[in-house]
Design an enzyme around this catalytic site. Structure first.
Site, PDB file in Angstrom:
ATOM      1  N   GLU A   1      45.122 -18.462 -91.059  1.00  0.00           N
ATOM      2  CA  GLU A   1      45.192 -17.691 -92.302  1.00  0.00           C
ATOM      3  C   GLU A   1      45.345 -16.200 -92.081  1.00  0.00           C
ATOM      4  OE1 GLU A   1      41.824 -18.945 -94.576  1.00  0.00           O
ATOM      5  OE2 GLU A   1      42.584 -20.973 -94.824  1.00  0.00           O
TER       6      GLU A   1
ATOM      7  N   GLU B   1      45.063 -27.447 -94.124  1.00  0.00           N
ATOM      8  CA  GLU B   1      43.664 -27.299 -94.524  1.00  0.00           C
ATOM      9  C   GLU B   1      43.597 -27.427 -96.035  1.00  0.00           C
ATOM     10  OE1 GLU B   1      41.203 -24.229 -92.693  1.00  0.00           O
ATOM     11  OE2 GLU B   1      40.203 -23.952 -94.627  1.00  0.00           O
TER      12      GLU B   1
END
Length: 683
Positions: A198, A274
């Site tokens: 991320e 995710e």
């Protein structure tokens, strides 16, 4: 795992719809009855136009961070039972994929995970628990896919910058070393490797990583990028053919079941690498059931990976109980097999990576969705949610409702037994309830059949030709118990099974078992904070190192610990009680912190950052000497002792009213702790 996607994920409440059971003998009349009483929509499951995309599996994340921290501290048989529910095929969640954090020494959501290389010349492939967890997963399912992904990186890679791409070759070497270490020391083959969770990617770094993997004989290790959003990685791949070539999978986090056009144009595999990140209640389970179907229907995603694998961290840390199941009491052995385990099983027990989706998948008219997958060998699995010959369809059922009405992963009577001539048969399943229904027509390999499903909210059905599904069970675990009110640890472990002591949860820094070679006495074996440089951070962790332990509801408590400052003049250590925050919120932790410093001073503060000072003064303290600190908190008053002698007494500490115990250091510095002891009461 990012805060905004997590919060959005929690707001998604799936309406899980599915089918009820019935008899195969009703062919015409029940169908007409259903059509008269409640209009039925028709859905065709057909392979005449070919198959859809290849299914890559369902998995979960251990890490991001320290989410499996308490699991390794469970005693047997409970630890193995938990692992069975997660990984054992045809037993529980039966996961196809395990994704782990490549520990980088930094705070990554609920704690820190140690790196295999704290320093430039330091290599140790036995730190942390992810190696152990991957081996346990492989022991139960040799075919499980293994993925590694870094969140933070040790500070030396940044060369003074909070950035892992300062030296591309050095960072690639660090990652490749982890993969090689997994094989050399644990016989683990890593299947996929990620870039930086991320956070920003560097196109040149990805190319360097691919080259280094190839030169080390790791051509089979595939690359996922960028474990963030669909963009800008998709556009970058379309504009850069060399980048396109080295990336095997585009992984996006919390995509909301949708993708973007450019990602599809790359013609690469698309994964929700995710997802979930929701409380493991029935509401969360319903959300998970919807995601597992609709990620493919809406976004052509062929794999979905849940954050997180098992909620095995203190519940009051951020995103408590966001695992597929809960195991947060190693001291009692208690764990809970939550409903997301059985929602997962509806897909994982009746499919395998390498199966293919049918192209005829989609949404139900009244809400919900359906997918169908085949192995190409005559087996078919249909999963319906609104939350090849087919000799018989097995029916597995889940009802998410109030406790007395709740049913988790129950096998019902088979949907039908086909007559000898299958193509001409028309079979219907319905019930006598006046509920919405759906007619499914199945046409595979020149065979066909039809059945009707009654649909009701908050249910999930899997219909499959496979007969291997099982609802595994172990004897009930011990009852839940609070953390012991009296707790001691002298850290006297010669050859520890795990590098960190039980129940301590590092929030910044890394605290490891340590052997003092020069000290053969009482402090031969200690606990040492081993980082002397801030890592390349993933989140805004604290400037101090800290490890928490105990019960968040502790109120009155006495903490005693031997401490040893290793840094001359500037070093400092603390013990603390009523610590009220951790994880990504650790910088703002409040509590009662008792500090001593090697410059001959002490402080008592109301927060970790040191903004709130209750008292301070001079004290005969220096580095390289052992001292015993005692912190007493009772009601709104607190006192402290140094080597058994009062140093300050009865200062007012009105906030917070409860929290964990903790130890730590003033900065990223070496320091040791020994003979930790706490006596506590709960609020």
């Amino acid at each position: 795992m990012a805060e905004t996607p997590h919060q959005a994920s929690r707001q998604r409440q799936a309406k899980v719809m599915t089918a009820a059971a019935g008899s195969a003998g009703r062919a015409v009349v029940p169908l007409l009855l259903c059509a008269l009483l409640a209009p039925c929509a028709a859905y065709v499951l057909d392979d005449s136009a070919g198959l859809g995309r290849e299914f890559d599996g369902i998995g979960a994340v251990s890490g991001g961070g320290a989410t499996s921290r308490l699991l390794i501290n469970y005693s047997e048989p409970y630890r193995s039972e938990i692992l069975d529910y997660l990984f054992k095929p045809n037993f529980g969640a039966s996961l196809h994929i395990l994704k782990v954090e490549i520990g980088g020494d930094g705070q990554t959501t609920d704690g820190t995970e140690p790196s295999h290389m704290h320093y430039t010349l330091d290599e140790n492939y036995f730190r942390g628990y992810e190696w152990w967890l991957m081996k346990e997963a492989k022991k139960r399912n040799p075919d499980i896919t293994l993925i590694g992904l870094p969140w933070s990186f040790p500070g030396w890679l940044g060369k003074g910058f909070n950035w892992p791409y300062v030296n591309l070759e050095l960072t690639a070497y660090y990652i490749v070393s982890w993969i090689l270490g997994a094989k050399r020391y644990h016989d683990l083959d890593i299947d996929y490797i990620g870039i930086w969770n991320e956070r920003s990617f560097d196109s040149n770094y990805i190319k360097v990583l691919r080259r280094m993997l190839n030169t080390q004989g790791l051509q089979k290790v595939k690359i996922i990028a960028s474990d963030n959003l669909w963009e800008p990685i998709s556009t970058s791949m379309l504009l850069d053919s060399a980048l396109w070539k080295v990336i095997d999978v585009i992984g996006a986090h919390y995509p909301g079941t949708h993708t973007v056009r450019n990602a599809q144009l790359t013609q690469k595999k698309l994964w929700s690498s995710e997802d979930f990140s929701t409380l493991n209640s029935d509401v969360g389970a319903g959300c998970w059931g919807r995601i597992l179907n609709q990620n493919y229907i809406n976004g052509y995603m062929t794999s979905t990976i849940a954050w997180n694998l098992v909620a095995s961290y203190y519940e009051q840390l951020p995103y408590g109980r966001c695992g597929l199941m809960t195991a947060q009491e190693p001291w009692s052995g208690h764990y809970v097999v939550e409903s997301p385990i059985w929602v997962t099983a509806h897909t994982t027990q009746f499919t395998q990576p390498g199966w293919y989706y049918l192209k005829t998948v989609g949404h139900l008219e009244k809400g919900g969705s359906y997918v169908a997958l085949t192995d190409g060998l005559g087996n078919l699995t249909i999963i319906v949610e609104t939350m090849s010959d087919i000799p018989e369809l097995q029916v597995w059922y889940t009802k998410l409702a109030k406790p007395l009405e709740r049913t988790l992963f129950k096998q019902l009577d088979s949907l039908w037994k086909l007559p000898p001539v299958f193509p001409s048969s028309s079979m219907t399943l319905t019930s006598h309830h006046l509920r919405p229904c759906a007619v499914f027509a199945v046409q595979l390999d020149d065979s066909g059949g039809r059945f009707t499903l009654d649909l009701q909210e908050d249910e999930l059905f899997t219909l499959t030709t496979l007969t291997t599904g099982r609802k595994g069970s172990h004897p009930l675990p011990p009852k839940s118990q609070s953390f012991p009110l009296s707790y001691k640890d002298d850290f006297n472990v010669d050859y520890p099974f795990f590098s960190e002591p039980p129940n301590f949860a590092d929030q910044t820094g890394v605290f490891e078992y340590y052997t003092n070679i020069e000290d053969k006495g009482e402090h031969h074996y200690t606990l040492r904070q081993v980082l002397n440089q801030r890592p390349i951070t993933w989140t805004a962790d604290a400037a101090n190192t800290i490890s928490i332990i105990g019960d968040y509801h502790w109120s009155d408590l006495t903490i005693q610990c031997d401490v040893y400052i290793e840094t001359l003049n500037r070093g400092g250590v603390f013990i603390a009680g009523r610590v009220n925050k951790g994880g990504i919120l650790i910088r703002s932790a409040r509590g009662v912190f008792f500090w001593i410093f090697s410059n001959g001073s002490f402080r008592v503060t109301g927060d970790l950052a040191g903004w709130i000072t209750y008292t301070a003064g001079s004290v005969e303290v220096t580095a390289k000497v052992w001292y015993t600190l005692t912190l007493i908190i009772k009601g709104s008053l607190s006192s402290g002792m140094l080597n058994g002698k009062p140093l300050w007494t009865n200062i007012h500490v009105n906030y917070p009213k409860n929290g964990w115990a903790a130890i730590g250091t003033h900065s990223f510095e070496f320091a040791q702790f020994d003979n930790f002891h706490v006596e506590a009461t709960r609020s």
